[in-house]
Design a protein around this motif. Structure first.
Motif, PDB file in Angstrom:
ATOM      1  N   GLY A  16       0.816  -1.218   0.000  1.00  0.00           N
ATOM      2  CA  GLY A  16       0.000   0.000   0.000  1.00  0.00           C
ATOM      3  C   GLY A  16       0.845   1.262   0.000  1.00  0.00           C
ATOM      4  O   GLY A  16       0.436   2.298  -0.527  1.00  0.00           O
ATOM      5  N   GLY A  17       2.040   1.194   0.581  1.00  0.00           N
ATOM      6  CA  GLY A  17       2.943   2.338   0.555  1.00  0.00           C
ATOM      7  C   GLY A  17       3.372   2.686  -0.857  1.00  0.00           C
ATOM      8  O   GLY A  17       3.495   3.855  -1.221  1.00  0.00           O
ATOM      9  N   ALA A  18       3.612   1.665  -1.668  1.00  0.00           N
ATOM     10  CA  ALA A  18       3.986   1.899  -3.066  1.00  0.00           C
ATOM     11  C   ALA A  18       2.818   2.515  -3.836  1.00  0.00           C
ATOM     12  O   ALA A  18       3.012   3.407  -4.665  1.00  0.00           O
ATOM     13  CB  ALA A  18       4.420   0.595  -3.715  1.00  0.00           C
ATOM     14  N   GLU A  19       1.603   2.063  -3.559  1.00  0.00           N
ATOM     15  CA  GLU A  19       0.427   2.646  -4.230  1.00  0.00           C
ATOM     16  C   GLU A  19       0.204   4.096  -3.798  1.00  0.00           C
ATOM     17  O   GLU A  19      -0.135   4.945  -4.626  1.00  0.00           O
ATOM     18  CB  GLU A  19      -0.812   1.799  -3.928  1.00  0.00           C
ATOM     19  N   THR A  20       0.408   4.363  -2.523  1.00  0.00           N
ATOM     20  CA  THR A  20       0.264   5.733  -2.031  1.00  0.00           C
ATOM     21  C   THR A  20       1.306   6.644  -2.674  1.00  0.00           C
ATOM     22  O   THR A  20       0.997   7.768  -3.076  1.00  0.00           O
ATOM     23  CB  THR A  20       0.407   5.761  -0.501  1.00  0.00           C
ATOM     24  N   LEU A  21       2.521   6.162  -2.776  1.00  0.00           N
ATOM     25  CA  LEU A  21       3.580   6.936  -3.413  1.00  0.00           C
ATOM     26  C   LEU A  21       3.245   7.212  -4.879  1.00  0.00           C
ATOM     27  O   LEU A  21       3.426   8.329  -5.372  1.00  0.00           O
ATOM     28  CB  LEU A  21       4.912   6.187  -3.315  1.00  0.00           C
ATOM     29  N   ALA A  22       2.728   6.224  -5.576  1.00  0.00           N
ATOM     30  CA  ALA A  22       2.360   6.398  -6.986  1.00  0.00           C
ATOM     31  C   ALA A  22       1.257   7.444  -7.139  1.00  0.00           C
ATOM     32  O   ALA A  22       1.298   8.274  -8.052  1.00  0.00           O
ATOM     33  CB  ALA A  22       1.911   5.062  -7.573  1.00  0.00           C
ATOM     34  N   LYS A  23       0.283   7.428  -6.227  1.00  0.00           N
ATOM     35  CA  LYS A  23      -0.799   8.423  -6.290  1.00  0.00           C
ATOM     36  C   LYS A  23      -0.290   9.829  -6.013  1.00  0.00           C
ATOM     37  O   LYS A  23      -0.689  10.793  -6.660  1.00  0.00           O
ATOM     38  CB  LYS A  23      -1.902   8.069  -5.292  1.00  0.00           C
TER      39      LYS A  23
ATOM     40  N   ILE B  77       2.782  10.989  -6.486  1.00  0.00           N
ATOM     41  CA  ILE B  77       3.610  11.447  -7.604  1.00  0.00           C
ATOM     42  C   ILE B  77       2.724  11.876  -8.765  1.00  0.00           C
ATOM     43  O   ILE B  77       2.978  12.890  -9.413  1.00  0.00           O
ATOM     44  CB  ILE B  77       4.599  10.342  -8.025  1.00  0.00           C
ATOM     45  N   ALA B  78       1.660  11.125  -9.021  1.00  0.00           N
ATOM     46  CA  ALA B  78       0.748  11.492 -10.104  1.00  0.00           C
ATOM     47  C   ALA B  78       0.059  12.825  -9.826  1.00  0.00           C
ATOM     48  O   ALA B  78      -0.066  13.665 -10.718  1.00  0.00           O
ATOM     49  CB  ALA B  78      -0.292  10.397 -10.314  1.00  0.00           C
ATOM     50  N   SER B  79      -0.345  13.048  -8.595  1.00  0.00           N
ATOM     51  CA  SER B  79      -1.020  14.314  -8.287  1.00  0.00           C
ATOM     52  C   SER B  79      -0.040  15.485  -8.272  1.00  0.00           C
ATOM     53  O   SER B  79      -0.377  16.584  -8.687  1.00  0.00           O
ATOM     54  CB  SER B  79      -1.754  14.227  -6.950  1.00  0.00           C
ATOM     55  N   ALA B  80       1.199  15.259  -7.834  1.00  0.00           N
ATOM     56  CA  ALA B  80       2.194  16.335  -7.809  1.00  0.00           C
ATOM     57  C   ALA B  80       2.631  16.737  -9.214  1.00  0.00           C
ATOM     58  O   ALA B  80       2.955  17.893  -9.456  1.00  0.00           O
ATOM     59  CB  ALA B  80       3.403  15.908  -6.996  1.00  0.00           C
ATOM     60  N   SER B  81       2.620  15.784 -10.144  1.00  0.00           N
ATOM     61  CA  SER B  81       3.039  16.089 -11.512  1.00  0.00           C
ATOM     62  C   SER B  81       1.877  16.468 -12.406  1.00  0.00           C
ATOM     63  O   SER B  81       2.069  16.693 -13.600  1.00  0.00           O
ATOM     64  CB  SER B  81       3.775  14.887 -12.103  1.00  0.00           C
ATOM     65  N   GLY B  82       0.686  16.533 -11.852  1.00  0.00           N
ATOM     66  CA  GLY B  82      -0.477  16.877 -12.669  1.00  0.00           C
ATOM     67  C   GLY B  82      -0.875  15.770 -13.624  1.00  0.00           C
ATOM     68  O   GLY B  82      -1.446  16.017 -14.668  1.00  0.00           O
ATOM     69  N   GLY B  83      -0.555  14.534 -13.275  1.00  0.00           N
ATOM     70  CA  GLY B  83      -0.900  13.401 -14.105  1.00  0.00           C
ATOM     71  C   GLY B  83       0.092  13.135 -15.239  1.00  0.00           C
ATOM     72  O   GLY B  83      -0.111  12.251 -16.050  1.00  0.00           O
ATOM     73  N   LYS B  84       1.188  13.896 -15.275  1.00  0.00           N
ATOM     74  CA  LYS B  84       2.178  13.728 -16.333  1.00  0.00           C
ATOM     75  C   LYS B  84       3.128  12.572 -16.071  1.00  0.00           C
ATOM     76  O   LYS B  84       3.779  12.081 -16.974  1.00  0.00           O
ATOM     77  CB  LYS B  84       2.996  15.022 -16.505  1.00  0.00           C
ATOM     78  N   PHE B  85       3.250  12.145 -14.811  1.00  0.00           N
ATOM     79  CA  PHE B  85       4.125  11.039 -14.443  1.00  0.00           C
ATOM     80  C   PHE B  85       3.291  10.040 -13.651  1.00  0.00           C
ATOM     81  O   PHE B  85       2.933  10.277 -12.513  1.00  0.00           O
ATOM     82  CB  PHE B  85       5.305  11.549 -13.623  1.00  0.00           C
ATOM     83  N   GLN B  86       2.966   8.927 -14.282  1.00  0.00           N
ATOM     84  CA  GLN B  86       2.085   7.928 -13.676  1.00  0.00           C
ATOM     85  C   GLN B  86       2.851   6.639 -13.427  1.00  0.00           C
ATOM     86  O   GLN B  86       3.631   6.195 -14.272  1.00  0.00           O
ATOM     87  CB  GLN B  86       0.895   7.654 -14.570  1.00  0.00           C
ATOM     88  N   ILE B  87       2.626   6.047 -12.253  1.00  0.00           N
ATOM     89  CA  ILE B  87       3.256   4.784 -11.888  1.00  0.00           C
ATOM     90  C   ILE B  87       2.163   3.773 -11.601  1.00  0.00           C
ATOM     91  O   ILE B  87       1.275   4.029 -10.792  1.00  0.00           O
ATOM     92  CB  ILE B  87       4.159   4.947 -10.646  1.00  0.00           C
ATOM     93  N   GLN B  88       2.223   2.636 -12.295  1.00  0.00           N
ATOM     94  CA  GLN B  88       1.258   1.565 -12.080  1.00  0.00           C
ATOM     95  C   GLN B  88       1.956   0.484 -11.257  1.00  0.00           C
ATOM     96  O   GLN B  88       2.995  -0.045 -11.665  1.00  0.00           O
ATOM     97  CB  GLN B  88       0.798   1.002 -13.423  1.00  0.00           C
ATOM     98  N   VAL B  89       1.396   0.163 -10.097  1.00  0.00           N
ATOM     99  CA  VAL B  89       2.016  -0.779  -9.161  1.00  0.00           C
ATOM    100  C   VAL B  89       1.425  -2.166  -9.360  1.00  0.00           C
ATOM    101  O   VAL B  89       0.203  -2.338  -9.421  1.00  0.00           O
ATOM    102  CB  VAL B  89       1.799  -0.311  -7.699  1.00  0.00           C
ATOM    103  N   PHE B  90       2.310  -3.172  -9.462  1.00  0.00           N
ATOM    104  CA  PHE B  90       1.904  -4.560  -9.596  1.00  0.00           C
ATOM    105  C   PHE B  90       2.388  -5.343  -8.381  1.00  0.00           C
ATOM    106  O   PHE B  90       3.491  -5.102  -7.884  1.00  0.00           O
ATOM    107  CB  PHE B  90       2.491  -5.186 -10.864  1.00  0.00           C
ATOM    108  N   ALA B  91       1.599  -6.288  -7.936  1.00  0.00           N
ATOM    109  CA  ALA B  91       1.979  -7.145  -6.802  1.00  0.00           C
ATOM    110  C   ALA B  91       2.927  -8.242  -7.285  1.00  0.00           C
ATOM    111  O   ALA B  91       3.058  -8.496  -8.470  1.00  0.00           O
ATOM    112  CB  ALA B  91       0.736  -7.766  -6.181  1.00  0.00           C
ATOM    113  N   ALA B  92       3.563  -8.884  -6.308  1.00  0.00           N
ATOM    114  CA  ALA B  92       4.513  -9.960  -6.641  1.00  0.00           C
ATOM    115  C   ALA B  92       3.780 -11.144  -7.204  1.00  0.00           C
ATOM    116  O   ALA B  92       2.653 -11.401  -6.965  1.00  0.00           O
ATOM    117  CB  ALA B  92       5.273 -10.367  -5.394  1.00  0.00           C
TER     118      ALA B  92
END
Length: 81
Positions: A57-64, A66-81
């Motif tokens: 969940g920490g990785a998903e929170t970080l991805a969200k 980063i997406a909001s800070a960049s205005g949606g220009k930098f998106q990270i999709q998190v996948f589980a193991a």
């Protein structure tokens, strides 16, 4: 010959006008660079399963964030193991 007071006043008035023009141009140039930036999409594979919510969940929170800070220009999709 001009007195030092007159030269100082001319310098200060010229500097004030230059600062005003520079301040008005700066926001216009800053906003145009945001439009030109490309959208970047990354894929992040976590070493942890979704059941470990605190770590995955920490990785998903970080991805969200980063997406909001960049205005949606930098998106990270998190996948589980």
């Amino acid at each position: 010959m001009k007195t030092p007071d007159v030269q100082r006043r001319k310098f200060l008035s010229t500097a004030g006008v230059s600062l005003a023009v520079g301040a008005s141009v700066l926001p216009a140039s800053a906003s145009t660079t945001a439009v030109v930036l490309p959208t970047i999409k990354w894929r992040l594979t976590s070493s942890f399963p979704k059941s470990l919510d605190t770590i995955h969940g920490g990785a998903e929170t970080l991805a969200k964030r980063i997406a909001s800070a960049s205005g949606g220009k930098f998106q990270i999709q998190v996948f589980a193991a």
